[in-house]
Motif scaffolding. Structure first.
Motif, PDB file in Angstrom:
ATOM      1  N   TYR A  99       0.899  -1.162   0.000  1.00  0.00           N
ATOM      2  CA  TYR A  99       0.000   0.000   0.000  1.00  0.00           C
ATOM      3  C   TYR A  99       0.934   1.207   0.000  1.00  0.00           C
ATOM      4  CZ  TYR A  99      -4.054   2.770   1.683  1.00  0.00           C
ATOM      5  OH  TYR A  99      -5.082   3.676   1.837  1.00  0.00           O
ATOM      6  N   ILE A 116       1.617  -4.391   3.562  1.00  0.00           N
ATOM      7  CA  ILE A 116       0.561  -4.498   4.576  1.00  0.00           C
ATOM      8  C   ILE A 116       0.112  -5.933   4.763  1.00  0.00           C
ATOM      9  CG2 ILE A 116      -0.355  -2.154   4.398  1.00  0.00           C
ATOM     10  CD1 ILE A 116      -2.564  -3.489   2.559  1.00  0.00           C
ATOM     11  N   PHE A 117       0.426  -6.800   3.794  1.00  0.00           N
ATOM     12  CA  PHE A 117       0.035  -8.208   3.911  1.00  0.00           C
ATOM     13  C   PHE A 117       0.973  -9.045   3.061  1.00  0.00           C
ATOM     14  CE2 PHE A 117      -2.259 -11.996   2.542  1.00  0.00           C
ATOM     15  CZ  PHE A 117      -2.832 -12.438   3.719  1.00  0.00           C
ATOM     16  N   ALA A 118       1.387 -10.192   3.615  1.00  0.00           N
ATOM     17  CA  ALA A 118       2.186 -11.139   2.840  1.00  0.00           C
ATOM     18  C   ALA A 118       1.788 -12.535   3.270  1.00  0.00           C
ATOM     19  CB  ALA A 118       3.679 -10.922   3.093  1.00  0.00           C
ATOM     20  N   ALA A 119       1.874 -13.493   2.361  1.00  0.00           N
ATOM     21  CA  ALA A 119       1.509 -14.866   2.717  1.00  0.00           C
ATOM     22  C   ALA A 119       2.404 -15.853   1.982  1.00  0.00           C
ATOM     23  CB  ALA A 119       0.047 -15.131   2.372  1.00  0.00           C
ATOM     24  N   SER A 137      -7.674  -7.695   5.087  1.00  0.00           N
ATOM     25  CA  SER A 137      -8.206  -6.335   5.239  1.00  0.00           C
ATOM     26  C   SER A 137      -7.083  -5.350   5.505  1.00  0.00           C
ATOM     27  CB  SER A 137      -9.219  -6.305   6.375  1.00  0.00           C
ATOM     28  OG  SER A 137      -8.586  -6.711   7.564  1.00  0.00           O
ATOM     29  N   THR A 138      -7.403  -4.092   5.342  1.00  0.00           N
ATOM     30  CA  THR A 138      -6.450  -3.038   5.671  1.00  0.00           C
ATOM     31  C   THR A 138      -7.208  -1.781   6.075  1.00  0.00           C
ATOM     32  OG1 THR A 138      -4.447  -1.875   4.967  1.00  0.00           O
ATOM     33  CG2 THR A 138      -6.184  -2.097   3.326  1.00  0.00           C
ATOM     34  N   VAL A 139      -6.515  -0.892   6.782  1.00  0.00           N
ATOM     35  CA  VAL A 139      -7.102   0.390   7.162  1.00  0.00           C
ATOM     36  C   VAL A 139      -6.802   1.378   6.040  1.00  0.00           C
ATOM     37  CG1 VAL A 139      -7.090   2.239   8.875  1.00  0.00           C
ATOM     38  CG2 VAL A 139      -6.742  -0.113   9.599  1.00  0.00           C
ATOM     39  N   THR A 178      -5.726   4.507   4.889  1.00  0.00           N
ATOM     40  CA  THR A 178      -5.014   5.616   5.553  1.00  0.00           C
ATOM     41  C   THR A 178      -4.890   6.827   4.648  1.00  0.00           C
ATOM     42  OG1 THR A 178      -2.969   4.564   4.858  1.00  0.00           O
ATOM     43  CG2 THR A 178      -3.668   4.177   7.124  1.00  0.00           C
ATOM     44  N   ILE A 225      -0.727 -22.359   5.003  1.00  0.00           N
ATOM     45  CA  ILE A 225      -0.475 -20.951   4.702  1.00  0.00           C
ATOM     46  C   ILE A 225       0.091 -20.270   5.947  1.00  0.00           C
ATOM     47  CG2 ILE A 225      -2.844 -20.210   5.295  1.00  0.00           C
ATOM     48  CD1 ILE A 225      -2.627 -18.177   2.974  1.00  0.00           C
ATOM     49  N   THR A 226       0.991 -19.328   5.725  1.00  0.00           N
ATOM     50  CA  THR A 226       1.456 -18.454   6.798  1.00  0.00           C
ATOM     51  C   THR A 226       1.299 -17.036   6.292  1.00  0.00           C
ATOM     52  OG1 THR A 226       3.117 -20.088   7.396  1.00  0.00           O
ATOM     53  CG2 THR A 226       3.366 -17.907   8.351  1.00  0.00           C
ATOM     54  N   ALA A 227       0.591 -16.197   7.039  1.00  0.00           N
ATOM     55  CA  ALA A 227       0.370 -14.820   6.610  1.00  0.00           C
ATOM     56  C   ALA A 227       0.991 -13.866   7.610  1.00  0.00           C
ATOM     57  CB  ALA A 227      -1.123 -14.544   6.477  1.00  0.00           C
ATOM     58  N   GLN A 228       1.630 -12.822   7.083  1.00  0.00           N
ATOM     59  CA  GLN A 228       2.178 -11.760   7.928  1.00  0.00           C
ATOM     60  C   GLN A 228       1.235 -10.569   7.842  1.00  0.00           C
ATOM     61  OE1 GLN A 228       5.407 -12.433   5.557  1.00  0.00           O
ATOM     62  NE2 GLN A 228       5.355 -14.342   6.704  1.00  0.00           N
ATOM     63  N   ILE A 229       0.710 -10.164   8.987  1.00  0.00           N
ATOM     64  CA  ILE A 229      -0.140  -8.984   9.005  1.00  0.00           C
ATOM     65  C   ILE A 229       0.403  -8.029  10.067  1.00  0.00           C
ATOM     66  CG2 ILE A 229      -2.156 -10.194   8.121  1.00  0.00           C
ATOM     67  CD1 ILE A 229      -3.265 -10.241  10.940  1.00  0.00           C
ATOM     68  N   ARG A 287      -1.713  -2.354  10.577  1.00  0.00           N
ATOM     69  CA  ARG A 287      -2.380  -1.718   9.438  1.00  0.00           C
ATOM     70  C   ARG A 287      -3.492  -2.569   8.844  1.00  0.00           C
ATOM     71  NH1 ARG A 287       1.031   1.543   5.192  1.00  0.00           N
ATOM     72  NH2 ARG A 287      -1.111   1.993   4.634  1.00  0.00           N
ATOM     73  N   ALA A 288      -3.594  -3.829   9.290  1.00  0.00           N
ATOM     74  CA  ALA A 288      -4.653  -4.691   8.761  1.00  0.00           C
ATOM     75  C   ALA A 288      -6.024  -4.278   9.294  1.00  0.00           C
ATOM     76  CB  ALA A 288      -4.377  -6.143   9.114  1.00  0.00           C
ATOM     77  N   GLY A 289      -6.054  -3.671  10.486  1.00  0.00           N
ATOM     78  CA  GLY A 289      -7.324  -3.234  11.049  1.00  0.00           C
ATOM     79  C   GLY A 289      -8.126  -4.358  11.683  1.00  0.00           C
TER      80      GLY A 289
END
Lengths: 106, 153
Positions: free
Chosen positions: A53, A58-61, A76-78, A80, B100-104, B107-109
């Motif tokens: 973003y 903000i997200f990785a998998a 999801s994300t905020v 900004t 699965i492995t997710a990094q949050i 900022r994800a809310g």
């Protein structure tokens, strides 16, 4: 280029939590399945997905062969600030695809 | 007294039985994979995750193991001080334990992740979340699969 579907709102209020849903066309061949000739089909999967973003992750998998074909991810994300969201899928056999979407924050 | 023909038949039968046994014994065992517990402890770095504060949502009865919707949600305010860092999902009886492995982050809310996975057979799944204070939470679910994802072809 694989077909990718990305679903997120075009506009959002500042501070609102928005849901992002992504789907990309990919076989996600597990590497455990014998083909028609009886020989195991080599693994061909997407191993990593990232969402930036405005160039901030903000997200990785990390994905394993246990993820279904045409991998679907929802997170999801905020909201900004207005800007660009970049979605990147990388995988076996040099697979790499990036899609971008713009978001207007009011 | 058994007649020669029935004697031959019984010998053939015995040979067939022995043959089947030999096939069963010689069939290579499926490659050993780390168990569910080892996979979870590998993710947590040996720490025991606590139960609660996390939900793993998956249909209890799955008709088609090739694509199974799964959602993991963690109760967290998702602020800079208190948020979820990583969410992982592990399985018991697929060829590999990792899903699965997710990094949050803050900022994800919302600490919530959905995807679709493959299930090779009926089994148990475990979702683990790593929190910003270094603690771990886990939730598990049992799934019954009627049509397995095609591991066998």
């Amino acid at each position: 280029m694989a077909r990718a579907l990305i679903n997120l709102p075009r506009t959002a209020r500042r501070g609102e939590v928005i849901e992002i849903r992504t789907l990309i066309q990919h076989v996600m061949e597990t590497g455990y399945r014998p083909g028609a000739d009886g020989v195991v089909v080599p693994r061909d999967i997407i191993t990593r997905f990232t969402c930036l973003y405005n160039n901030e992750e903000i997200f990785a998998a990390e994905l394993a062969p246990a993820i279904a074909a045409n991998p679907f991810l929802s997170f999801s994300t905020v909201a900004t600030e207005s800007g660009i969201l970049a979605f990147t899928w990388t995988g076996d056999n040099g697979f790499e695809q990036t899609e971008t979407r713009s978001l207007t924050v009011t | 007294m058994s007649s020669p023909s029935s004697l031959r038949l019984s010998i053939e039968r015995r040979a067939l039985g022995a043959g089947l046994l030999a096939v069963a014994l010689l069939r290579p065992a499926r490659a050993e994979r780390p168990g569910l517990r080892e996979a979870v402890l590998g993710f947590t770095g040996g720490k025991e995750p606590s139960e609660g504060g996390i939900t793993l949502d998956i249909p209890p009865l799955v008709e088609n193991g090739n694509t199974v919707p799964v959602t993991i949600a963690v109760e967290s305010p998702m602020t800079e001080e208190d948020h979820v860092r990583r969410i992982a999902l592990f399985n018991e009886r697929n060829p590999q334990p990792h899903v699965i492995t997710a990094q949050i982050g803050p900022r994800a809310g919302r600490a919530r992740l959905s995807t679709r996975m493959r299930l090779a057979t009926s089994q148990r799944l475990v979702a683990v979340a790593e929190l910003s204070d270094g603690s771990y939470r886990s939730a598990s679910a049992e799934v019954i699969v009627t049509l397995a994802a095609c591991v066998e072809g």
